[in-house]
Structures are given as structure tokens and as C-alpha cells.
Design a protein around this motif. Sequence first.
Motif, short mmCIF file in Angstrom:
data_model
loop_
_atom_site.label_atom_id
_atom_site.label_comp_id
_atom_site.label_asym_id
_atom_site.label_seq_id
_atom_site.Cartn_x
_atom_site.Cartn_y
_atom_site.Cartn_z
N CYS A 1 0.84 -1.21 0.00
CA CYS A 1 0.00 0.00 0.00
C CYS A 1 0.87 1.25 0.00
O CYS A 1 0.56 2.23 -0.69
CB CYS A 1 -0.92 0.01 1.22
SG CYS A 1 -2.27 -1.20 1.16
N HIS B 1 2.37 1.63 -3.44
CA HIS B 1 1.40 1.80 -4.51
C HIS B 1 1.43 3.20 -5.13
O HIS B 1 1.31 3.35 -6.34
CB HIS B 1 0.00 1.50 -3.98
CG HIS B 1 -1.11 1.82 -4.93
ND1 HIS B 1 -1.27 1.14 -6.12
CD2 HIS B 1 -2.09 2.74 -4.89
CE1 HIS B 1 -2.31 1.64 -6.76
NE2 HIS B 1 -2.82 2.61 -6.05
N ASN C 1 1.50 3.53 -11.46
CA ASN C 1 1.72 2.17 -10.95
C ASN C 1 3.00 1.54 -11.51
O ASN C 1 3.85 1.09 -10.74
CB ASN C 1 0.50 1.29 -11.26
CG ASN C 1 -0.71 1.68 -10.43
OD1 ASN C 1 -0.73 1.50 -9.23
ND2 ASN C 1 -1.72 2.22 -11.08
N ALA D 1 1.99 -5.08 -5.09
CA ALA D 1 1.80 -3.67 -5.49
C ALA D 1 1.46 -3.54 -6.97
O ALA D 1 1.18 -2.42 -7.43
CB ALA D 1 3.06 -2.87 -5.18
N LYS E 1 -0.97 -3.58 -9.48
CA LYS E 1 -2.43 -3.53 -9.57
C LYS E 1 -2.94 -4.14 -10.87
O LYS E 1 -3.95 -4.85 -10.89
CB LYS E 1 -2.86 -2.05 -9.47
CG LYS E 1 -4.33 -1.79 -9.40
CD LYS E 1 -4.54 -0.29 -9.16
CE LYS E 1 -6.01 0.08 -9.12
NZ LYS E 1 -6.20 1.52 -8.84
N GLU F 1 -5.50 -3.36 -3.52
CA GLU F 1 -6.39 -2.60 -4.38
C GLU F 1 -7.64 -2.14 -3.63
O GLU F 1 -8.10 -1.00 -3.76
CB GLU F 1 -6.76 -3.45 -5.60
CG GLU F 1 -7.99 -3.01 -6.37
CD GLU F 1 -7.78 -1.72 -7.15
OE1 GLU F 1 -8.64 -1.39 -7.97
OE2 GLU F 1 -6.76 -1.04 -6.91
N ASP G 1 -6.83 0.66 -1.22
CA ASP G 1 -6.67 1.91 -1.98
C ASP G 1 -8.02 2.50 -2.34
O ASP G 1 -8.23 3.71 -2.21
CB ASP G 1 -5.84 1.64 -3.23
CG ASP G 1 -5.63 2.89 -4.08
OD1 ASP G 1 -5.09 3.88 -3.54
OD2 ASP G 1 -6.01 2.88 -5.25
#
Length: 356
Positions: free
Chosen positions: A36, A39, A97, A126, A128, A177, A180
Motif C-alpha cells: 500500500c 502503490h 503504478n 503492489a 495492480k 487494491e 486503496d
Amino acid sequence: DVGRTLARAIGKKLEAKGFATAEDTECMQSIVENACLMHDLGNPPFGHFGEEAIKQWFRQNGSNLFLRVCRNPLQPELPLGLTRDAMLYDLLNFDGNPQGFRIATRLHCEIDHFGLNLTCSTLLAAVKYPNCGSTANATRFGKKIGVFSSEKDIYDKICGLCSIPPGRRYFLAYIMELADDICYCLSDIADSFEKRIVTSRDFKEEFGKICAEYDVKDQVILPEDKIENFGFQVAINLSRQIVAEEAVHFASHIDDYIGGTAGELSEDLPSGKVLKCFKTFARRFIYTNHEAQRIEIAGSRIVEGLLDHFGRLLKLSRADFAYFVEKGGLRGNSGLDTEWRIYNQLSKRLIRVYQR
């Protein structure tokens, strides 16, 4: 905190089913928490609008710059075995990303060539969008690229070490995800209350319309009283509800998540549908606010200006740029006084990465 809480709740459910140990849960918490944090590592200034400014700049300038490089007889091939089209594609589809993955694995070499020396699980958690260099062959998560072509060798190696095929989303990336999604949406709405962009009455009225549009019941989420503190009165309770529901769902469908065949975590659950309503509200009434759009427009000009400024270095011949790097000075009568000064604004660390 949200990512760690989610990972802990899911881990405990997996422990109860005999699929994980207490040590596994501890590892999941640490991996998701670090994923996170990683990210947003590659996000440019002004977020998604900054990404669009970068893509637009390379749409206007990229082809000529790369054509110049590939025609240069002193550089018969590009680094890392890449092609002109692959490198240009990455920049035309620039995203925070894959840039974060690049920063973590390629752009830090003070100690060794492993970048920030993160674990393979953290790096994959990480990612995504598990698409490398293109979204053409993506089966489920084809919205964006998740790894640039320049890091494909690293991504493929990490996938091999974790025994998953490239292109499959890692199971812990689902948790990252969702965390986030929860954080950016609810924090943006909380900020809008703090800045008085949204009032309690307007929010309840418009949010109610959105819930009706999606056939979602919102009574259990919103307080009857006036909303004075969105984070305390709404966001905390919603986050807890999502964590509880998603933990049960994840543990019950663990094979789908490990296999990378599941959709987004919140797609089918009641709390996920409510979260979708919050995201719709933010998109319609916060991101379209005049103040926010003025900042984004100014941000676009700033990013374009920075690219125009440093872009002068991209127009140099390889020989001229190599002189800067290798000699650490300005060649006499080169007429590149401005470019030399711009070069000196580059990070010394990035110069070392370039040389490597």
C-alpha cells in the motif's frame, strides 16, 4: 492502516479454515502494508492529471525523439534489449503504478542492483494491473499497464520465483487494491466536507439519489444527524463493514484469488456496492469542483513546463550527452551552455542509474 486491517481480518478467517497459520497472517499484514505504501510511489505531481500531461507531452514529442535516437549510428540498439515502439508505448501510456515498480526495482542502485531490496511478494502485491508493456493480451485487468517494458525482465523473474505465470494478479494485490479504493474515495469526500465544498444536506440528498440509481440502501451507513465530521460519522463505520464482509468473502473464495481469476474484491458484496455509490458521488460532485479543476489545469501547465525544460536534454546527440556524463563538464564551443546547466539539475543518483 486499512490495508493492514484488511489483511489481518482475512488472515484470521484463513486461519479458522486451516489455510493459514498465525505467522502467515503476520506476513500478509506486513506485505500488504508495504505494498500500500509502495502503490503511490510513482505518482507524478497532480496525480492522474499529471499522468495525462505526461502522456500528452509524449504524444506530441515522443515519436520525433525516439526516431532521432534509433537513427543514430553511434547507438545501434536501445538499452535492455528494448525496441523503439516498446519504449514509446510505455511513455504514451504512462501511469504511476508501473513507475512505482520501476522506482523500487530499477532507479535505486546505491547498494546493489536489486533497487530497494523489497521482497518478491511485496513487489507483486503492489502490481495492480499485471500487464507488462501492453494491455492487448490482458484477460481481466486490462485497464492499464502495470509494469513498463523496461522492467519486464525483473517482473518475469519475480513471477518465476513466486511460481505464478506473468499476467496473473497476485492474490495479495486484491487486498492492496481494495484498501486503496476505500482510502482515496472516502478521504476525498472527507476533505470536501473539511473545505466546505459539500454540505451535509447536499451530500445526503445527492447520495440518496445515487443509491436509488444503483438500487442500494444507504440508511445503515449515513447518520440521521447532520454530518459534521465525515471521517468519524461515516467513513469509519463503512470501512469496518467492508473489512468484515470482504474477509469472509475472500476466505470463502481463496482458490479464485490465489488463481487470479476473481474480479475486484468489492464487486458483488453489499458494502462494495455502497462504496461504489461513494465513488460515484466523488466523481460527480468533488472532482468537477471549480477549485479542483483550476488546480488540475495549473498542474498540467507545470508538468508540461518541466518536460519542456528537461526535454532539451532528450534532443541532444548521444555524443554530446555522453560528454556531460563521462567528462563532467562542458565541451568548448559546443553552444550547449543551457543544456549543461539543465543537466546539472538532474539527480546524481539518476545519473548513476543511467550509467549503469
